[in-house]
Design an enzyme around this catalytic site. Structure first.
Site, PDB file in Angstrom:
ATOM      1  N   HIS A  24      35.686  -5.211 -29.068  1.00 57.53           N
ATOM      2  CA  HIS A  24      35.481  -5.777 -30.437  1.00 57.53           C
ATOM      3  C   HIS A  24      34.116  -6.081 -30.797  1.00 57.53           C
ATOM      4  CE1 HIS A  24      37.935  -8.333 -33.829  1.00 57.53           C
ATOM      5  NE2 HIS A  24      36.874  -7.406 -34.195  1.00 57.53           N
TER       6      HIS A  24
ATOM      7  N   TYR B 212      42.421 -12.162 -34.163  1.00 62.43           N
ATOM      8  CA  TYR B 212      43.102 -12.478 -35.692  1.00 62.43           C
ATOM      9  C   TYR B 212      44.057 -13.629 -35.601  1.00 62.43           C
ATOM     10  CZ  TYR B 212      40.270  -8.156 -36.833  1.00 62.43           C
ATOM     11  OH  TYR B 212      39.512  -7.053 -36.772  1.00 62.43           O
TER      12      TYR B 212
END
Length: 339
Positions: free
Chosen positions: A125, A60
């Site tokens: 993830h 991110y």
């Protein structure tokens, strides 16, 4: 302000706030990064309001660095910090990685960026479909034993991958997309988690903003907003999908809440083992999301919402071409591994 209670996530001892805060949009994916000072203020407001389960990732942008700054000065002890590894870029395209050396390097880099000694919940993830999950889990297990992480999670894993991973070391949480417009996980993945005593963390519980703002959301997308490229937000699909929002909005008006609060309350009503992590960059929206905890739904209202959110209610996939291969992924058998 609504009291945000703590819930047990999984069966390994982790306790988190019943609602978390997804931090992705502060730094990436939904347009340019937001002003750092404002985001630190938002994070502190979230913690003071009882929303202490913070979700980030090394994918991110500079989000881990932002959280590292926000958690200085005694704030770290007040939160349950979750981060993720495994999404990289190869030849300009997203790729998943799960080799042991990569897992360790990613964790140590995240610890530095977050400026912490231990990450409470560390997820893979996306699943690397070239590496047996037992190999990835073996390295994560070592990181637990070394005190660098406390609990292990997976995101977008298939039921068989979850079972195989859980056999190596207990999985505390599975992160998955779950909302009124994404319900495919209810068939196999949610029952698998419940059978194994694994907690469920629901990302995008507001349908990436659609269930709180409706079709007008599309008009506000910045050039860098990746939602512009998602099939569900394309004009030909949005024309169909707006019907669901209108019907959710009608029920919300009768209930005296916002459509976003209603949609979030529906996720909360899935069970005490489910923790949604709506993201926001505005304090007003955070307060509104917390308000969803006080919205009580009757079985009749749940049934009505579920009939609105039936399988054919939404047009368009939740990810674009290339990323769809990551959904609920399997890995090769351990016997195939040659390192």
């Amino acid at each position: 302000m609504v009291q945000v209670k703590k819930v047990k996530l999984g069966s390994q001892g982790l306790e988190v706030s019943a609602q978390g805060l997804g931090c992705m949009g502060m730094s990436s994916h939904y347009g340019p990064p937001k002003p750092e000072e404002d985001m630190i203020q938002l994070i502190h407001h979230s913690i003071n309001s009882g929303v202490t389960f913070l979700d980030t990732s090394d994918a991110y942008g500079d989000n881990e660095l932002l959280l590292g700054k926000a958690l200085k000065g005694g704030w770290r002890e007040k939160v349950q910090l979750a981060s993720k590894f495994g999404i990289t870029r190869v030849d300009g395209k997203p790729a998943a990685r799960g080799r042991p050396d990569y897992v360790r390097a990613a964790c140590e880099t995240s610890l530095k960026r977050l400026e912490v000694e231990c990450i409470d919940l560390y997820y893979q993830h996306r699943i690397d479909t070239r590496v047996p999950i037992e190999i990835t889990m073996g390295e994560l297990k070592k990181l637990v034993e070394e005190g660098k992480i406390k609990y292990i999670g997976l995101s977008e894993a298939s039921p068989s991958t979850i079972r195989r991973a859980h056999a190596v070391h207990p999985i505390t949480a599975i992160q998955l997309e779950w909302s009124l417009w994404t319900r495919d996980v209810e068939e196999e993945i949610v029952p698998t988690c419940r059978e194994l005593g694994i907690g469920i963390v629901a990302y995008s519980p507001l349908g990436r903003g659609f269930l709180s703002s409706g079709p007008k959301l599309v008009e506000k997308f910045a050039n860098e907003d990746f939602r512009k490229h998602l099939p569900r937000f394309q004009p030909e699909n949005m024309e169909h999908n707006k019907n669901m929002f209108e019907r959710v909005n009608e029920i919300a008006e009768k209930k005296g809440c916002t459509p976003g609060q209603l949609a979030l309350a529906w996720v909360h009503h899935q069970g005490s083992d489910v923790c949604p992590i709506p993201g926001t960059t505005k304090i007003a929206n955070l307060n509104q999301n917390i308000g969803a905890l006080s919205v009580k739904l009757t079985p009749e209202e749940m049934a009505e919402l579920e009939s609105i959110a039936s399988a054919d209610a939404v047009k368009g996939d939740r990810y674009g071409e290339g990323l769809t291969t990551w959904k609920n992924s399997d890995t090769p058998p351990l016997s195939s591994w040659t390192s």
